[in-house]
Design an enzyme around this catalytic site. Structure first.
Site, PDB file in Angstrom:
ATOM      1  N   HIS A 118     -34.286  56.283   6.431  1.00 31.27           N
ATOM      2  CA  HIS A 118     -35.635  55.864   6.794  1.00 31.27           C
ATOM      3  C   HIS A 118     -36.338  55.249   5.589  1.00 31.27           C
ATOM      4  CE1 HIS A 118     -35.853  58.554  10.579  1.00 31.27           C
ATOM      5  NE2 HIS A 118     -34.603  58.462  10.176  1.00 31.27           N
ATOM      6  N   GLN A 120     -23.558  51.200  -1.124  1.00 36.00           N
ATOM      7  CA  GLN A 120     -22.779  50.744   0.036  1.00 36.00           C
ATOM      8  C   GLN A 120     -22.949  49.245   0.313  1.00 36.00           C
ATOM      9  OE1 GLN A 120     -22.362  53.230   3.608  1.00 36.00           O
ATOM     10  NE2 GLN A 120     -23.402  51.606   4.703  1.00 36.00           N
ATOM     11  N   HIS A 150     -19.903  55.857  10.521  1.00 44.09           N
ATOM     12  CA  HIS A 150     -20.520  56.730  11.536  1.00 44.09           C
ATOM     13  C   HIS A 150     -21.538  55.957  12.377  1.00 44.09           C
ATOM     14  CE1 HIS A 150     -23.861  56.445   8.853  1.00 44.09           C
ATOM     15  NE2 HIS A 150     -24.549  57.420   9.393  1.00 44.09           N
ATOM     16  N   TRP A 187     -27.811  53.065  11.846  1.00 44.54           N
ATOM     17  CA  TRP A 187     -28.260  51.681  12.066  1.00 44.54           C
ATOM     18  C   TRP A 187     -28.217  50.875  10.775  1.00 44.54           C
ATOM     19  CZ3 TRP A 187     -28.035  48.175  15.407  1.00 44.54           C
ATOM     20  CH2 TRP A 187     -28.840  47.037  15.373  1.00 44.54           C
ATOM     21  N   ASN A 188     -28.559  51.508   9.648  1.00 40.85           N
ATOM     22  CA  ASN A 188     -28.491  50.758   8.385  1.00 40.85           C
ATOM     23  C   ASN A 188     -27.055  50.332   8.097  1.00 40.85           C
ATOM     24  OD1 ASN A 188     -31.343  50.996   7.255  1.00 40.85           O
ATOM     25  ND2 ASN A 188     -30.840  53.125   7.699  1.00 40.85           N
ATOM     26  N   SER A 189     -26.124  51.243   8.305  1.00 38.68           N
ATOM     27  CA  SER A 189     -24.719  50.901   8.075  1.00 38.68           C
ATOM     28  C   SER A 189     -24.269  49.814   9.040  1.00 38.68           C
ATOM     29  CB  SER A 189     -23.828  52.139   8.234  1.00 38.68           C
ATOM     30  OG  SER A 189     -24.131  53.088   7.231  1.00 38.68           O
ATOM     31  N   GLU A 211     -25.744  46.559   7.817  1.00 40.73           N
ATOM     32  CA  GLU A 211     -25.079  46.153   6.574  1.00 40.73           C
ATOM     33  C   GLU A 211     -23.660  45.644   6.852  1.00 40.73           C
ATOM     34  OE1 GLU A 211     -25.511  49.665   4.116  1.00 40.73           O
ATOM     35  OE2 GLU A 211     -27.689  49.475   4.137  1.00 40.73           O
ATOM     36  N   ASP A 252     -28.638  57.775  17.184  1.00 34.22           N
ATOM     37  CA  ASP A 252     -28.422  56.459  17.794  1.00 34.22           C
ATOM     38  C   ASP A 252     -26.983  55.976  17.638  1.00 34.22           C
ATOM     39  OD1 ASP A 252     -28.714  56.445  15.044  1.00 34.22           O
ATOM     40  OD2 ASP A 252     -29.528  54.423  14.986  1.00 34.22           O
ATOM     41  N   GLN A 253     -26.159  56.754  16.952  1.00 31.18           N
ATOM     42  CA  GLN A 253     -24.835  56.261  16.561  1.00 31.18           C
ATOM     43  C   GLN A 253     -23.928  55.896  17.742  1.00 31.18           C
ATOM     44  OE1 GLN A 253     -23.803  59.479  13.910  1.00 31.18           O
ATOM     45  NE2 GLN A 253     -25.725  59.189  12.792  1.00 31.18           N
TER      46      GLN A 253
HETATM   47  C1  UDX Z   1     -29.972  58.294   9.756  1.00 32.51           C
HETATM   48  C2  UDX Z   1     -29.239  58.527  11.077  1.00 32.51           C
HETATM   49  O1  UDX Z   1     -28.150  59.418  10.898  1.00 32.51           O
HETATM   50  C3  UDX Z   1     -28.792  57.206  11.662  1.00 32.51           C
HETATM   51  O2  UDX Z   1     -28.114  57.420  12.887  1.00 32.51           O
HETATM   52  C4  UDX Z   1     -30.006  56.339  11.897  1.00 32.51           C
HETATM   53  O3  UDX Z   1     -29.626  55.079  12.439  1.00 32.51           O
HETATM   54  C5  UDX Z   1     -30.775  56.159  10.605  1.00 32.51           C
HETATM   55  O4  UDX Z   1     -31.088  57.422  10.030  1.00 32.51           O
HETATM   56  P1  UDX Z   1     -27.851  57.854   7.983  1.00 32.51           P
HETATM   57  O5  UDX Z   1     -26.969  58.794   8.726  1.00 32.51           O
HETATM   58  O6  UDX Z   1     -28.084  58.139   6.578  1.00 32.51           O
HETATM   59  O7  UDX Z   1     -29.262  57.605   8.750  1.00 32.51           O
HETATM   60  O8  UDX Z   1     -27.108  56.420   8.158  1.00 32.51           O
HETATM   61  P2  UDX Z   1     -27.516  54.932   7.896  1.00 32.51           P
HETATM   62  O9  UDX Z   1     -28.590  54.472   8.826  1.00 32.51           O
HETATM   63  O10 UDX Z   1     -26.281  54.164   7.965  1.00 32.51           O
HETATM   64  O11 UDX Z   1     -28.136  54.911   6.445  1.00 32.51           O
HETATM   65  C6  UDX Z   1     -27.399  55.279   5.301  1.00 32.51           C
HETATM   66  C7  UDX Z   1     -27.866  54.446   4.146  1.00 32.51           C
HETATM   67  O12 UDX Z   1     -27.340  55.019   2.966  1.00 32.51           O
HETATM   68  C8  UDX Z   1     -27.366  53.010   4.224  1.00 32.51           C
HETATM   69  O13 UDX Z   1     -28.390  52.100   3.816  1.00 32.51           O
HETATM   70  C9  UDX Z   1     -26.204  52.966   3.239  1.00 32.51           C
HETATM   71  O14 UDX Z   1     -26.055  51.723   2.588  1.00 32.51           O
HETATM   72  C10 UDX Z   1     -26.615  54.046   2.250  1.00 32.51           C
HETATM   73  N1  UDX Z   1     -25.433  54.620   1.619  1.00 32.51           N
HETATM   74  C11 UDX Z   1     -24.616  55.472   2.302  1.00 32.51           C
HETATM   75  C12 UDX Z   1     -25.145  54.263   0.318  1.00 32.51           C
HETATM   76  O15 UDX Z   1     -25.851  53.461  -0.291  1.00 32.51           O
HETATM   77  N2  UDX Z   1     -24.065  54.821  -0.267  1.00 32.51           N
HETATM   78  C13 UDX Z   1     -23.229  55.684   0.350  1.00 32.51           C
HETATM   79  O16 UDX Z   1     -22.263  56.148  -0.281  1.00 32.51           O
HETATM   80  C14 UDX Z   1     -23.510  56.025   1.702  1.00 32.51           C
END
Ligand code: UDX
Length: 459
Positions: free
Chosen positions: A19, A340, A355, A358-360, A363, A379-380
């Site tokens: 977030h 990442q 997983h 949404w950010n992943s 990206e 939301d995955q």
């Molecule tokens: C959470 C929820 O789990 C996800 O479903 C929702 O969409 C957003 O909030 P998270 O699980 O952390 O987020 O996943 P994601 O949205 O993918 O965000 C992770 C962030 O951490 C990404 O920006 C990714 O680039 C970053 N990251 C992750 C790193 O920079 N390095 C890492 O080793 C792992």
């Protein structure tokens, strides 16, 4: 009290990496257009993500200040209870409103009154505070527009959703979306009523229709145009994505490790590396980790595996698993965290086992890297459905993970007959995201629309 010369936007984030990251990128775009931006979250999150209280960043013509939520009944930054995301959410929900109200008052006293509050999703208390103080407010929805639309239609009973038990044949028809089965829906739709995150979400969705002036979404026109257009009659949606991080400090505190990762990637052939990361929250089981490690080793391909420290602690024989992945004849590298976005944009990466946060997801699309999806919650599942079946950039790994299935999925997107088509579609999405990020693209237009809206209320 004097007026601030420029509009002052206060960004309020739930203290979670997924977030904080997009809201901070939004802050950069607003500041670069000359707005004064203050970013606030729980103090532990500010520290963890690299921007403690009192820090400032100059961006283009503007500045981002960091002034975190302190005092009141909030926990101290070093309180171990901050490791429990649900406990933190509950605490913040109860304790943060008066602290935020005081922070808003302080801005006026300092001669920079807040023109607009932007809170990200899962912080409806911030919306309530802004509304109570008659400050215009927007929400940054940090998930896809598809997921927002699904929640909106579900919590307003605007469509017939399949029950959790319904098979894949039973689907829901929401305007602007493909038919979706129960297993493709965001997990909170069928979560127990008393689950805190579901309650917070319902408050969010209600406040959207009743009180929020704008709904900013981390998406872009090319990615979700039909969904955005179908939702606009209901909500004042402005797409402001993709909110991808650049090369700024991302708060891992491990910049040397990042350089080490890049040096390692530099030594690998183009598109050869399997990159595996499951975001900032997901905890996988010992069995899953074991299958993952063995499956990666079995591909014979180089891999970069992120195992966060909190996942390692959970695994009594974690070191054994890692040894399987990184033994003398293995080609793997295991890190606790990496940048990442930087890794995904490296030409050596050929596949991303994700997983589907949404950010992943964004990206991966923006980098043009094919994916193997392994969603867990939130939301995955919906993002996984879109990645595999709508965007066509990957394949779904069935649960629970087995080493053979993992190896087969990786082969499908990296070497099998389907790989060429998957790579071509990934390249197409990369081009779309690049266009969205370019001058005159969807992102610039969305930010301009929002800045114009703020300027008009300040005029
Ligand atoms: C959470 C929820 O789990 C996800 O479903 C929702 O969409 C957003 O909030 P998270 O699980 O952390 O987020 O996943 P994601 O949205 O993918 O965000 C992770 C962030 O951490 C990404 O920006 C990714 O680039 C970053 N990251 C992750 C790193 O920079 N390095 C890492 O080793 C792992």
């Amino acid at each position: 009290m004097s007026s601030s010369p420029m509009p002052h936007v206060l960004l309020v984030s739930a203290p979670l990496q997924g977030h904080v990251n997009p809201l901070l990128v939004l802050g950069r775009h607003l500041a670069s257009r000359g707005l004064l931006v203050t970013f606030t979250t729980a103090p532990h999150a500010g520290l963890k993500f690299g921007h403690g209280d009192g820090a400032t960043i100059d961006v283009g013509r503007g500045t981002i200040r960091f002034e975190h939520l302190k005092g009141g009944d909030l926990w101290a930054p070093d309180d171990p209870r901050y490791h429990d995301p649900t406990g933190v959410m509950r605490r913040i929900e109860e304790a943060a409103p008066p602290v935020l109200a005081e922070l808003i008052r302080r801005q006026s006293e300092a001669g920079r009154p807040v023109s607009c509050v932007v809170a990200n999703a899962f912080a409806p208390w911030a919306t309530r505070v802004a509304r109570g103080m008659a400050v215009p407010h927007a929400m940054l929805w940090t998930e896809s527009c598809a997921v927002l639309s699904l929640f909106y239609h579900y919590f307003h009973s605007l469509a017939d959703f399949p029950s959790r038990e319904a098979g894949p044949g039973a689907t829901v028809a929401v305007p602007g979306l493909p038919p979706l089965a129960a297993g493709d829906l965001p997990a909170l739709i069928h979560a127990p009523e008393e689950f805190l995150w579901r309650q917070v979400l319902i408050a969010d969705i209600r406040s959207l229709r009743e009180t929020v002036t704008w709904v900013l979404v981390n998406t872009f026109d090319e990615l979700e145009r039909p969904t955005i257009e179908a939702l606009r009659p209901h909500l004042p949606v402005i797409p402001v994505g993709p909110l991808c991080r650049g090369t700024e400090n991302h708060g891992s505190g491990q910049d040397d490790d990042d350089d080490d990762c890049v040096a390692w990637l530099d030594a690998q052939p183009p598109r050869s590396v399997v990159f595996v990361a499951f975001g900032s929250l997901l905890q996988i089981s010992r069995d899953e980790m074991s299958e993952l490690a063995e499956g990666l080793a079995a591909t014979g391909r180089p891999f970069l595996l992120v195992v966060r420290d909190d996942n390692r602690e959970l695994l009594p024989d974690g070191d054994h698993c890692l040894a399987a992945a990184t033994g003398s004849d293995s080609r793997g590298k295991v890190v606790a965290w990496c940048d990442q976005a930087r890794v995904l944009s490296h030409g050596a990466v050929g596949c991303f086992v994700t997983h589907c946060g949404w950010n992943s997801t964004v990206e991966a699309l923006a980098s043009g890297v094919p994916v193997v999806t392994y969603p867990a919650w939130a939301d995955q599942p919906t993002n996984a459905k879109f990645l595999a079946d709508v965007y066509g950039v990957g394949v779904r790994l069935p649960k629970p993970m087995t080493r053979d299935a993992l190896r087969r999925c990786i082969e499908k997107v990296m070497g099998g007959p389907e790989a060429v088509a998957v790579r071509a579609r990934s390249a197409k999405w990369k081009a779309e995201a690049t266009a969205a990020l370019s001058t005159g693209g969807s992102l610039e237009k969305g930010i301009q629309d929002f800045v114009a809206a703020i300027l008009s209320i300040c005029a």
